[in-house]
Design an enzyme around this catalytic site. Sequence first.
Site, PDB file in Angstrom:
ATOM      1  N   CYS A 163      -2.502  -1.969   7.100  1.00 37.71           N
ATOM      2  CA  CYS A 163      -1.865  -0.599   7.232  1.00 37.71           C
ATOM      3  C   CYS A 163      -2.202  -0.137   8.547  1.00 37.71           C
ATOM      4  CB  CYS A 163      -2.290   0.454   6.129  1.00 37.71           C
ATOM      5  SG  CYS A 163      -1.570  -0.028   4.648  1.00 37.71           S
TER       6      CYS A 163
ATOM      7  N   CYS B 266      -6.317   0.579   4.978  1.00 34.85           N
ATOM      8  CA  CYS B 266      -6.710  -0.767   4.959  1.00 34.85           C
ATOM      9  C   CYS B 266      -6.357  -1.432   6.427  1.00 34.85           C
ATOM     10  CB  CYS B 266      -6.324  -1.690   3.911  1.00 34.85           C
ATOM     11  SG  CYS B 266      -4.631  -1.948   3.933  1.00 34.85           S
TER      12      CYS B 266
ATOM     13  N   CYS C 295       0.938  -1.442   0.001  1.00 36.54           N
ATOM     14  CA  CYS C 295      -0.175   0.011   0.014  1.00 36.54           C
ATOM     15  C   CYS C 295       0.782   1.231   0.008  1.00 36.54           C
ATOM     16  CB  CYS C 295      -0.903  -0.102   1.344  1.00 36.54           C
ATOM     17  SG  CYS C 295      -2.096  -1.157   1.307  1.00 36.54           S
TER      18      CYS C 295
ATOM     19  N   GLU D 197       0.561   3.735   1.697  1.00 35.56           N
ATOM     20  CA  GLU D 197       1.110   4.169   3.343  1.00 35.56           C
ATOM     21  C   GLU D 197       2.288   3.392   3.761  1.00 35.56           C
ATOM     22  OE1 GLU D 197      -1.879   3.190   2.088  1.00 35.56           O
ATOM     23  OE2 GLU D 197      -3.419   3.780   3.864  1.00 35.56           O
TER      24      GLU D 197
END
Length: 138
Positions: A100, A97, A62, A64
Amino acid sequence: MTKDVAMQPLTDSDYEVIEAAQKAIQRNYDAIHDNHTVGAAVRCKSGKIYAGVNVYSIHGACAEQIAIGTAITQGEREFETVVAVMGKDGAQIIPPCGNCRQIMYEYMPECEVIISVEGQNRKIKAKELLPFPYYSED
């Protein structure tokens, strides 16, 4: 979202983090393969902002995670604010998500995460996003 979770309004420095995430996805957006559709940025206590985009694959990462990993690679260990944006222009702020959220809980529980709640952009502590983390205190 429960009413007992404290959310804060955004500051000018929060908008700088959002802009960094938007610039990251605007430079890298991939509408053909959907490889890069999310941008993220994290501001560290040093004041530096690190950005990343998602890397799509069977076991992709991801945006992040990329931004946080970049900051850690540069020696950062204290984080203030993180945000993820989606779309060609990065206009949509999206929540992290589950994976994360777990990473944020472990690496930066006090970091403020910018999210959109009922059309309003607000901040919430990372640890508040994951009420029952997979975490061992041993």
